[in-house]
Design an enzyme around this catalytic site. Structure first.
Site, PDB file in Angstrom:
ATOM      1  N   ARG A 289       0.776  -1.229   0.000  1.00 40.89           N
ATOM      2  CA  ARG A 289       0.000   0.000   0.000  1.00 40.89           C
ATOM      3  C   ARG A 289       0.815   1.292   0.000  1.00 40.89           C
ATOM      4  NH1 ARG A 289      -4.862  -1.088   4.043  1.00 40.89           N
ATOM      5  NH2 ARG A 289      -5.597  -2.616   2.543  1.00 40.89           N
ATOM      6  N   HIS A 350      -6.152   6.160   6.255  1.00 39.54           N
ATOM      7  CA  HIS A 350      -6.947   4.941   6.398  1.00 39.54           C
ATOM      8  C   HIS A 350      -6.693   4.221   7.714  1.00 39.54           C
ATOM      9  CE1 HIS A 350      -9.024   1.345   5.030  1.00 39.54           C
ATOM     10  NE2 HIS A 350      -7.943   0.605   5.196  1.00 39.54           N
TER      11      HIS A 350
HETATM   12  P1  FAD Z   1     -13.211   0.498  15.921  1.00 39.37           P
HETATM   13  O1  FAD Z   1     -13.935  -0.549  15.194  1.00 39.37           O
HETATM   14  O2  FAD Z   1     -12.906   1.758  15.187  1.00 39.37           O
HETATM   15  O3  FAD Z   1     -14.063   0.834  17.216  1.00 39.37           O
HETATM   16  C1  FAD Z   1     -13.696   1.894  18.057  1.00 39.37           C
HETATM   17  C2  FAD Z   1     -14.685   1.937  19.206  1.00 39.37           C
HETATM   18  O4  FAD Z   1     -14.188   2.817  20.211  1.00 39.37           O
HETATM   19  C3  FAD Z   1     -16.055   2.480  18.843  1.00 39.37           C
HETATM   20  O5  FAD Z   1     -17.022   1.685  19.494  1.00 39.37           O
HETATM   21  C4  FAD Z   1     -16.088   3.878  19.440  1.00 39.37           C
HETATM   22  O6  FAD Z   1     -17.366   4.310  19.840  1.00 39.37           O
HETATM   23  C5  FAD Z   1     -15.221   3.667  20.654  1.00 39.37           C
HETATM   24  N1  FAD Z   1     -14.587   4.891  21.154  1.00 39.37           N
HETATM   25  C6  FAD Z   1     -13.608   5.624  20.585  1.00 39.37           C
HETATM   26  N2  FAD Z   1     -13.288   6.662  21.375  1.00 39.37           N
HETATM   27  C7  FAD Z   1     -14.067   6.562  22.475  1.00 39.37           C
HETATM   28  C8  FAD Z   1     -14.217   7.336  23.640  1.00 39.37           C
HETATM   29  N3  FAD Z   1     -13.497   8.451  23.857  1.00 39.37           N
HETATM   30  N4  FAD Z   1     -15.137   6.959  24.554  1.00 39.37           N
HETATM   31  C9  FAD Z   1     -15.913   5.853  24.352  1.00 39.37           C
HETATM   32  N5  FAD Z   1     -15.813   5.091  23.259  1.00 39.37           N
HETATM   33  C10 FAD Z   1     -14.904   5.436  22.342  1.00 39.37           C
HETATM   34  N6  FAD Z   1      -8.804  -3.950   8.292  1.00 39.37           N
HETATM   35  C11 FAD Z   1      -8.682  -5.232   7.885  1.00 39.37           C
HETATM   36  O7  FAD Z   1      -7.967  -6.018   8.496  1.00 39.37           O
HETATM   37  N7  FAD Z   1      -9.395  -5.651   6.808  1.00 39.37           N
HETATM   38  C12 FAD Z   1     -10.220  -4.836   6.094  1.00 39.37           C
HETATM   39  O8  FAD Z   1     -10.845  -5.282   5.141  1.00 39.37           O
HETATM   40  C13 FAD Z   1     -10.320  -3.486   6.482  1.00 39.37           C
HETATM   41  N8  FAD Z   1     -11.094  -2.624   5.778  1.00 39.37           N
HETATM   42  C14 FAD Z   1     -11.248  -1.347   6.255  1.00 39.37           C
HETATM   43  C15 FAD Z   1     -12.116  -0.480   5.569  1.00 39.37           C
HETATM   44  C16 FAD Z   1     -12.338   0.788   6.057  1.00 39.37           C
HETATM   45  C17 FAD Z   1     -13.273   1.716   5.320  1.00 39.37           C
HETATM   46  C18 FAD Z   1     -11.667   1.221   7.225  1.00 39.37           C
HETATM   47  C19 FAD Z   1     -11.896   2.602   7.762  1.00 39.37           C
HETATM   48  C20 FAD Z   1     -10.800   0.381   7.884  1.00 39.37           C
HETATM   49  C21 FAD Z   1     -10.584  -0.908   7.400  1.00 39.37           C
HETATM   50  N9  FAD Z   1      -9.722  -1.791   8.054  1.00 39.37           N
HETATM   51  C22 FAD Z   1      -9.603  -3.081   7.624  1.00 39.37           C
HETATM   52  C23 FAD Z   1      -9.140  -1.430   9.349  1.00 39.37           C
HETATM   53  C24 FAD Z   1      -9.984  -2.047  10.464  1.00 39.37           C
HETATM   54  O9  FAD Z   1     -11.337  -1.998  10.074  1.00 39.37           O
HETATM   55  C25 FAD Z   1      -9.818  -1.320  11.770  1.00 39.37           C
HETATM   56  O10 FAD Z   1      -8.459  -1.153  12.059  1.00 39.37           O
HETATM   57  C26 FAD Z   1     -10.478  -2.104  12.905  1.00 39.37           C
HETATM   58  O11 FAD Z   1     -11.815  -2.380  12.588  1.00 39.37           O
HETATM   59  C27 FAD Z   1     -10.402  -1.332  14.187  1.00 39.37           C
HETATM   60  O12 FAD Z   1     -11.151  -2.001  15.166  1.00 39.37           O
HETATM   61  P2  FAD Z   1     -11.153  -1.452  16.643  1.00 39.37           P
HETATM   62  O13 FAD Z   1     -11.991  -2.377  17.432  1.00 39.37           O
HETATM   63  O14 FAD Z   1      -9.762  -1.213  17.076  1.00 39.37           O
HETATM   64  O15 FAD Z   1     -11.830  -0.003  16.536  1.00 39.37           O
HETATM   65  C1  SIN Z   2      -7.464  -3.232   4.871  1.00 35.84           C
HETATM   66  O1  SIN Z   2      -7.479  -2.051   5.213  1.00 35.84           O
HETATM   67  O2  SIN Z   2      -6.775  -4.072   5.431  1.00 35.84           O
HETATM   68  C2  SIN Z   2      -8.249  -3.709   3.704  1.00 35.84           C
HETATM   69  C3  SIN Z   2      -9.002  -2.629   3.131  1.00 35.84           C
HETATM   70  C4  SIN Z   2      -9.455  -3.030   1.784  1.00 35.84           C
HETATM   71  O3  SIN Z   2     -10.464  -3.736   1.716  1.00 35.84           O
HETATM   72  O4  SIN Z   2      -8.811  -2.636   0.819  1.00 35.84           O
END
Ligand code: FAD
Ligand code: SIN
Length: 524
Positions: A289, A350
């Protein structure tokens, strides 16, 4: 109000929910979510989750691909541990009720391929894998009698000895976490949550930048809280820009065009319809990437254009409509038929590879505080995350942190200092009516970061960003010291803290490596 639980989880994405489901058999769990519990990056994940499930692939190959993408600075022990655990964590997701697509016979998972992967190893649910994972985990958590999910509760700060009146610096050896202060977004009251163990799973910080694929909640709150609590952070210079977000300038967040499309045969093209990746890397559109995003940035700068194209037509009409239904429908809604037209794309912020430094158990430098998911820095990604390794890292570290937290609560006599922790003091504060100050400053910050601390950096650009940020910081702290705390003000402070940390770490990195690329530095 004061609450006391065994396990406090801040965040209801894949990391927070996975952790909660594992510790729930051992005590009372409270999950705080700053918005609707479903909202977070998890539900927007498209491509899927990387894992070696069959003999046609191997752990060694996945390890090798991760190390190569990370540009030589991944922590090898972490990479090996994470990748070898992947199949077990995938089987657990399936047990919780998450569905992954299967092949025609239904006995094997259907696997996609993405940039930097030498094999087809991405488990997915069509092109909306994250939505399916979030649904499955949230439903399982809602069914569990020991788990309470509290929405619209915004964690403001980690409670440490600092709140007991002791001086805490980054050199204080034994900083302890007693829980968090959280703003109830409906009543504007600040509550005290005390816990034996706290997990931060607050996601990323994409909104430091003006163009991002991440949802509006991704404002780096966990990282900023640990920074204020004097905990250890790492690798924040490695902000990952996804090469292909849909060019639709008015839309926030930017809609993602998954890399799996390139894995299936889509090709990057310039505005004249010519392929250009051969100029940059022999892996062409499927190079890691950081390389693809820089190539697109360069082509856009040379041509003076705001976007280039992804040509998905080689994939074929039927596979496009059936395999990528979300992208097909989205593009059609703005007049682009991806079976006939090329898709206008540009890079967007991202994923944050750095974050709260954790060890193999997910433990931070602050006692009784763990971190998992995008807010953490495990060492898996090094200088650049391999596609679809992020959901994997989140489930693996949620598991490790859960095991460590269960052990900690069973073996330690740690008490939360309940009676000594004071309630939040908002005396003398006035409600700030001038929202424009906050929204304008946020916009300024995002533009500064996009223009000076983006895909390509330089010493001068970083210096300029730092100077501009200083002014914004002083104005915002002044506002904070006079005003009743609100969610937008708290988020703005957190974004400023994250921007400051990204710039500081980018200036300290004196070699081009992975996602950190400066015109003034030599290649690693
Ligand atoms: P999140 O799912 O972002 O959840 C964060 C949580 O924290 C939320 O519930 C929010 O309310 C809470 N929160 C935040 N701050 C506070 C606060 N101050 N007080 C209370 N609650 C709070 N990764 C892959 O491996 N494969 C993919 O295909 C992929 N596709 C992606 C596509 C997109 C469009 C994006 C944006 C990301 C993608 N990623 C992918 C990355 C991956 O989705 C994320 O890194 C991962 O989902 C993060 O999960 P998490 O549980 O750490 O946080
Ligand atoms: C990722 O962020 O790991 C995958 C995102 C994508 O589907 O390209």
């Amino acid at each position: 109000m004061r609450y006391e639980v065994d396990f406090l989880v801040v965040g209801s994405g894949i990391a927070g929910l996975s952790f909660a489901l594992k510790v729930a058999a051992h005590g009372r769990v409270c999950i705080l979510s700053k918005g609707d519990a479903r909202e977070g990056s998890t539900r927007y994940a498209q491509g899927g989750i990387a894992a070696v499930m069959y003999d046609s692939d191997s752990f060694d190959k996945h390890i090798h691909d991760t190390l190569v993408a990370g540009d030589g600075i991944c922590d090898r022990q972490v990479v090996e541990m994470t990748i070898r655990q992947a199949p077990d964590r995938i089987r657990e997701l399936v047990q919780y009720g998450v569905g992954f697509d299967r092949d025609g016979q239904g006995d094997r998972f259907d696997l996609h391929r993405e940039g930097g992967h030498s094999e087809f190893r991405i488990l997915h649910h069509k092109d909306n894998t994250g939505e399916e994972i979030e649904r499955g985990l949230l439903e399982a958590a809602r069914r569990h009698p020991n788990i309470e999910i509290k929405e619209r509760q915004f964690a403001i700060d980690i409670i440490t000895q600092h709140h007991l009146g002791q001086r805490v610096t980054k050199h204080t050896p034994d900083i302890e976490c007693y829980g968090v202060y959280a703003l109830d977004c409906d009543t504007n009251r600040i509550d005290t949550y005390l816990a034996r163990v706290t997990l931060l799973a607050t996601g990323g910080m994409g909104n430091v930048y003006s163009t991002t694929t991440t949802p509006v909640i991704s404002t780096g709150d966990g990282v900023a809280m640990v920074h204020r609590a004097r905990g250890v952070l790492s690798d924040l210079e490695f902000m990952q820009f996804h090469p292909t977000s849909l060019y639709n300038p008015a839309e926030k967040p930017a809609f993602l065009i998954t890399e799996a499309m390139r894995g299936a045969g889509a090709v990057l093209k310039d505005r004249d319809g010519k392929e250009f990746m051969q100029k940059y890397d022999p892996r062409l559109s499927l190079a890691p990437r950081d390389i693809v995003a820089r190539a697109i940035d360069n082509e856009m700068k040379i041509s003076g254009r705001d976007y280039l194209y992804l040509d998905a037509r080689p994939i074929g009409k039927q596979q496009l409509i059936e395999g990528f239904p979300t992208i097909y429908a989205k593009c059609l809604s703005i007049g682009i038929d991806i079976t006939r037209d090329m898709i206008p794309i540009r890079p967007a912020a991202h994923y944050q590879c750095g974050g709260i430094k954790v060890d193999l158990r997910g433990a931070t430098s602050i006692h009784h505080l763990y971190a998992a998911g995008e807010c953490s820095c495990t060492g898996l990604h090094g200088g650049n995350r391999l596609a679809s390794n992020s959901l994997l890292e989140a489930v693996v570290y949620a598991h490790n942190a859960a095991m460590a937290a269960i052990e900690e609560t069973q073996n330690s006599q740690f008490k939360t200092q309940n009676s000594q922790v004071p309630d939040w003091n908002a005396e003398g504060m006035v409600l700030n009516e001038e929202m424009i100050l906050i929204t304008q400053t946020k916009r300024e910050l995002q533009e500064i970061m996009w223009n000076y601390v983006g895909i390509v950096r330089s010493d001068l650009r970083l210096q300029r960003a730092f100077d501009r940020l200083n002014l914004i910081f002083r104005e915002t702290e002044d506002l904070y010291n006079r005003s009743v705390l609100t969610e937008p003000l708290s988020e703005l402070r957190n974004l400023i803290a994250c921007a400051y940390l990204i710039i500081k770490m980018a200036r300290a990195r004196r070699q081009n490596v992975g996602l950190h690329y400066s015109l003034d530095l030599l290649q690693h």
